[in-house]
Design an enzyme around this catalytic site. Structure first.
Site, PDB file in Angstrom:
ATOM      1  N   GLY A  14       0.816  -1.207   0.000  1.00  0.00           N
ATOM      2  CA  GLY A  14       0.000   0.000   0.000  1.00  0.00           C
ATOM      3  C   GLY A  14       0.848   1.254   0.000  1.00  0.00           C
ATOM      4  O   GLY A  14       2.081   1.203  -0.004  1.00  0.00           O
ATOM      5  N   GLU A  31      -0.516 -10.849   2.960  1.00  0.00           N
ATOM      6  CA  GLU A  31      -0.471  -9.974   4.141  1.00  0.00           C
ATOM      7  C   GLU A  31      -0.898 -10.731   5.392  1.00  0.00           C
ATOM      8  O   GLU A  31      -0.297 -10.584   6.462  1.00  0.00           O
ATOM      9  CB  GLU A  31      -1.382  -8.760   3.929  1.00  0.00           C
ATOM     10  N   LYS A  78      -8.551   6.240   8.326  1.00  0.00           N
ATOM     11  CA  LYS A  78      -8.762   4.792   8.509  1.00  0.00           C
ATOM     12  C   LYS A  78      -9.111   4.425   9.957  1.00  0.00           C
ATOM     13  O   LYS A  78      -9.351   3.272  10.248  1.00  0.00           O
ATOM     14  CB  LYS A  78      -7.486   4.026   8.123  1.00  0.00           C
TER      15      LYS A  78
HETATM   16  O1  5RP Z   1      -4.321  -4.097   2.384  1.00  0.00           O
HETATM   17  C1  5RP Z   1      -3.658  -3.475   1.601  1.00  0.00           C
HETATM   18  C2  5RP Z   1      -3.314  -3.976   0.263  1.00  0.00           C
HETATM   19  O2  5RP Z   1      -3.929  -5.195   0.012  1.00  0.00           O
HETATM   20  C3  5RP Z   1      -3.129  -2.137   1.988  1.00  0.00           C
HETATM   21  O3  5RP Z   1      -2.340  -2.264   3.109  1.00  0.00           O
HETATM   22  C4  5RP Z   1      -4.306  -1.247   2.249  1.00  0.00           C
HETATM   23  O4  5RP Z   1      -5.052  -1.181   1.053  1.00  0.00           O
HETATM   24  C5  5RP Z   1      -3.896   0.150   2.689  1.00  0.00           C
HETATM   25  O5  5RP Z   1      -3.232   0.825   1.696  1.00  0.00           O
HETATM   26  P1  5RP Z   1      -2.868   2.367   1.796  1.00  0.00           P
HETATM   27  O6  5RP Z   1      -1.759   2.499   2.790  1.00  0.00           O
HETATM   28  O7  5RP Z   1      -2.477   2.733   0.391  1.00  0.00           O
HETATM   29  O8  5RP Z   1      -4.115   3.089   2.212  1.00  0.00           O
END
Ligand code: 5RP
Length: 266
Positions: free
Chosen positions: A49, A126, A144
Site C-alpha cells: 500500500g 499480508e 482509517k
Molecule cells: O491491504 C492493503 C493492500 O492489500 C493495503 O495495506 C491497504 O489497502 C492500505 O493501503 P494504503 O496504505 O495505500 O491506504
C-alpha cells in the site's frame, strides 16, 4: 506496552512537500518503526500500500550497519520492489516462517484493532505475514481510524477466490450470506478482472454496518465458502495501530484497548 511509545522524530527528510494525508501516513509509519523495529530484529515483514514506502524509508534511515544481516519479507510485488530498490535484502516466508515484526497498512481499523485489508489485493500474503510475525503493527492515516469497519471504506470486504469458483462464490455471497452488492473487482487499465499476485480473482463484498460490528463472524462465514482463498478481514492480530493525524499528532490504539495520542514536537 503503551508506556514506552516514542513520539515522532523531528527533521523529516522528505516531509517538506507532502500533502496533509501523505504527511499523516509518514508520521504513522515513522513512529511505528521507531517503536517496534529494533536493532536486534533480523527478519522483518513489509506490507503493501501507499503508507508502507514510509515504513521502508524509516528503516533505511536506521543505517546500513543495522540493516546489514537483516532480511525483509514482502507481501507482494510492490513491497518486493520497494525492498530491492531500497538496497535491503530480500527473503521469503517459506524460508523464514517466523518473522520478528511485520508492519502493514490497512483500509480501515476498528476500536478493537480488527481491520479491513485487501484494497490492493494483497491480503492473502499480508495475512500470512501477519500470522507469522511475533509482532504485527498497522500504520495508516487518520481516515482509517474508525469505531466500526465499513464507516469510510465502502467497497466492502475484499475476498480472494480461485478464478474458476468466482461465480459460485458470488452466488453464495448474494443468497446464502445476504450480500447482494458483492461484485467481482474489475481492472482499470486492463480488460477483465483484477488478478492477484497469486493468480486469483478478488470479490468486494459490502455488508451493512450492523453486520460489520461483528467482523469475526463475517470473516468465518466467508472463509467457509469453498473457493475462497482468504478474506480481507483481520481479527485479533495487530498489537498496535498507528494513525497519523492532520495536526501532526499520532494516535496509537493498542490491542488491550489503550489509546494514546502522541503530540507533535513543539
Ligand atoms: O491491504 C492493503 C493492500 O492489500 C493495503 O495495506 C491497504 O489497502 C492500505 O493501503 P494504503 O496504505 O495505500 O491506504
Amino acid at each position: 506496552m503503551g508506556a514506552d511509545a516514542q513520539g515522532p522524530l523531528t527533521s523529516p527528510i522528505t516531509s517538506k512537500n507532502l500533502s496533509v494525508i501523505e504527511r499523516s501516513k509518514q508520521l504513522a509509519a515513522w513512529t511505528a518503526v521507531d517503536n517496534h523495529v529494533k536493532s536486534e530484529h533480523r527478519v522483518i515483514g513489509i506490507g503493501s500500500g501507499s503508507t508502507v514506502p514510509y515504513v521502508v524509508e524509516r528503516i533505511v534511515m536506521q543505517g546500513p550497519e543495522v540493516n546489514e544481516g537483516r532480511l525483509f519479507i514482502p507481501t507482494g510485488f510492490q513491497s518486493k520492489e520497494l525492498i530491492v530498490k531500497s538496497g535491503l535484502s530480500l527473503g521469503d516466508v517459506d524460508q523464514y516462517p517466523t518473522i520478528d515484526v511485520t508492519i502493514d497498512g490497512a483500509d480501515e481499523v476498528d476500536k478493537q484493532l480488527n481491520c479491513i485489508k485487501g484494497g490492493g489485493a494483497c491480503h492473502l500474503r499480508e495475512k500470512v505475514l501477519a500470522e507469522a510475525a511475533k509482532t504485527f503493527v498497522l500504520v495508516a492515516d487518520y481516515r482509517k481510524n474508525v469505531e466500526y469497519l465499513g464507516t469510510n471504506f465502502k467497497p466492502g470486504v475484499p475476498i480472494e477466490v480461485v478464478p474458476f469458483a468466482y461465480a459460485k462464490v458470488l452466488q453464495n455471497l448474494h443468497h446464502a450470506l445476504d450480500c447482494p452488492q458483492a461484485t467481482l473487482r474489475m481492472a482499470v487499465a486492463k480488460a477483465g478482472p483484477v488478478v492477484s499476485d497469486n493468480g486469483n480473482f478478488i470479490i468486494d463484498a459490502p455488508f451493512s454496518m450492523e453486520r460489520m460490528k461483528d467482523p469475526y463472524t463475517i470473516m468465518v462465514q466467508i472463509k467457509m465458502l469453498t473457493g475462497v482463498v482468504e478474506v480481507g478481514v483481520f481479527c485479533h492480530m495487530a498489537v498496535a495501530a498507528y494513525f497519523g493525524n492532520q495536526d501532526g499528532s499520532v494516535t496509537v490504539k493498542y490491542s488491550d484497548g489503550q489509546v494514546k495520542t502522541i503530540n507533535p514536537p513543539q
